[in-house]
Design a protein around this motif. Structure first.
Motif: not given
Ligand code: C5P
Length: 323
Positions: A202, A29, A26-27
């Motif tokens: 996300d 953090r 995911g993207r």
């Protein structure tokens, strides 16, 4: 607690390397890590670690590419021993020796296996009595892949890859591994992933088809479901990996992918014999620097000698808290 160092012999531990059969990223953090949904499989390539009583904390390393492994305080096994000693409040005197079987900087978590092995070995040598659950927490502090090296078998990893759920699987999977002498830096591969695919989701998810294929032991379907979001970034940094992937594919692999952040290429065979044939094809093509064959799943880090009742509890298939 009055600290009583364990008398006598050295403790030996074996810890496996891993593959990510699926790695959905995911993207990035705010803390710099990426949320993952991954499926780990522990493979029969091993780090062998010996821990002996000593006044100071020292380490030596042997085996393939041993010269690439730091032997100072940055070594993950040394950090693991120090962290455990600090946590239980005892001196960290131990001499560690690691014999490497997992490729260095290969995307197979060799350093994480060393850390997991050091936790198990020092726990036994120092007889710390730390509950198994706390050992897994220490593992997560040391690195995202260290908890899986403790647990082994097949597991779904979420969070940074450190939050594990054991996965039900059937069958044994046979792999040919194409190795590249020049490793890839994991942070660099993630940074390249950010540049190429900055808009990733996300909430990465694990492919249901892969889980179903593993549960039924269907190697053909497992081969079809292999995925790695980091592969495009690894190929950007090491374009020659494309040839290794296509050689293994053309040789009839059920599936091929880059392992984790690379550069190791994993090709799934129909059988042990077929995995050997895939390895031979990779060698003959000159597309890899060397090859290995391995199978999985295998157990996580465990003592190979002096297995007491408590250690059996710690390393057996029941992975509950042993406190
Ligand atoms: O946790 P570990 O120290 O093994 O991670 C090494 C590096 O890999 C991190 O510093 C980070 O750059 C990257 N990483 C990441 N997201 C993850 C795991 C690792 O960005 N889930």
């Amino acid at each position: 607690m009055t600290y009583q160092p364990r008398a006598g012999a050295a403790v030996h531990v074996r810890a496996p390397g891993k593959l990510n059969l699926a790695l959905s990223v995911g993207r990035r953090r705010p803390d710099g890590y990426h949320p993952l949904a991954t499926v780990f499989q522990a493979l029969s390539v091993y780090e062998e670690l010996t821990a002996e009583p000593a006044d100071d904390l020292t380490i030596t390393v042997s085996g393939a590419q041993a010269d690439l492994v730091p032997t100072d305080g940055t070594n993950l096994a040394v950090r693991a021993a120090r962290l455990l000693a600090e946590r239980v409040g005892i001196p960290s005197g131990v001499h560690l020796h690691v014999h490497k079987g997992v490729p260095v900087a290969g995307g197979m978590a060799g350093g994480s296996a060393d850390a997991a092995a050091a936790l198990i070995a020092c726990d036994a040598l120092w007889d710390t009595g730390i509950p198994r659950g706390e050992l897994v927490e220490l593992a997560a502090e040391l690195g995202s892949d260290v908890p899986f090296a403790l647990v082994g078998h097949t597991a779904v990893g979420r969070g940074r890859g450190d939050l594990l759920t054991p996965a039900l699987t059937r069958g044994e999977y046979h792999w040919a591994l194409g190795l590249r002498t020049a490793g890839l830096s994991t942070p660099e591969v993630y940074a390249t992933f950010d540049e190429i695919l900055g808009g990733a989701s996300d909430e990465p998810t694990v492919d249901r088809a892969l889980m179903a294929a593993l549960a039924s032991g269907d190697a053909v379907a497992v081969g079809r479901a292999l995925t790695n979001d980091l592969q495009v970034a690894a190929l950007e940094l090491a374009p020659d990996l494309a040839e290794t992937l296509s050689v293994a594919q053309d040789a009839g692999a059920l599936g091929v992918l880059v392992s984790g952040s690379g550069p190791t290429v994993a090709a799934l065979g129909r059988s042990r014999h077929h995995a050997l044939a895939l390895a031979a094809a990779m060698t003959a093509s000159g597309a890899t620097d060397s090859v290995l064959c391995a199978s999985g799943p295998v157990p996580g880090a465990r003592l190979t000698t002096e297995t007491s009742d408590r250690d059996r509890l710690a390393t057996g298939p029941t992975r509950g808290d042993r406190s």
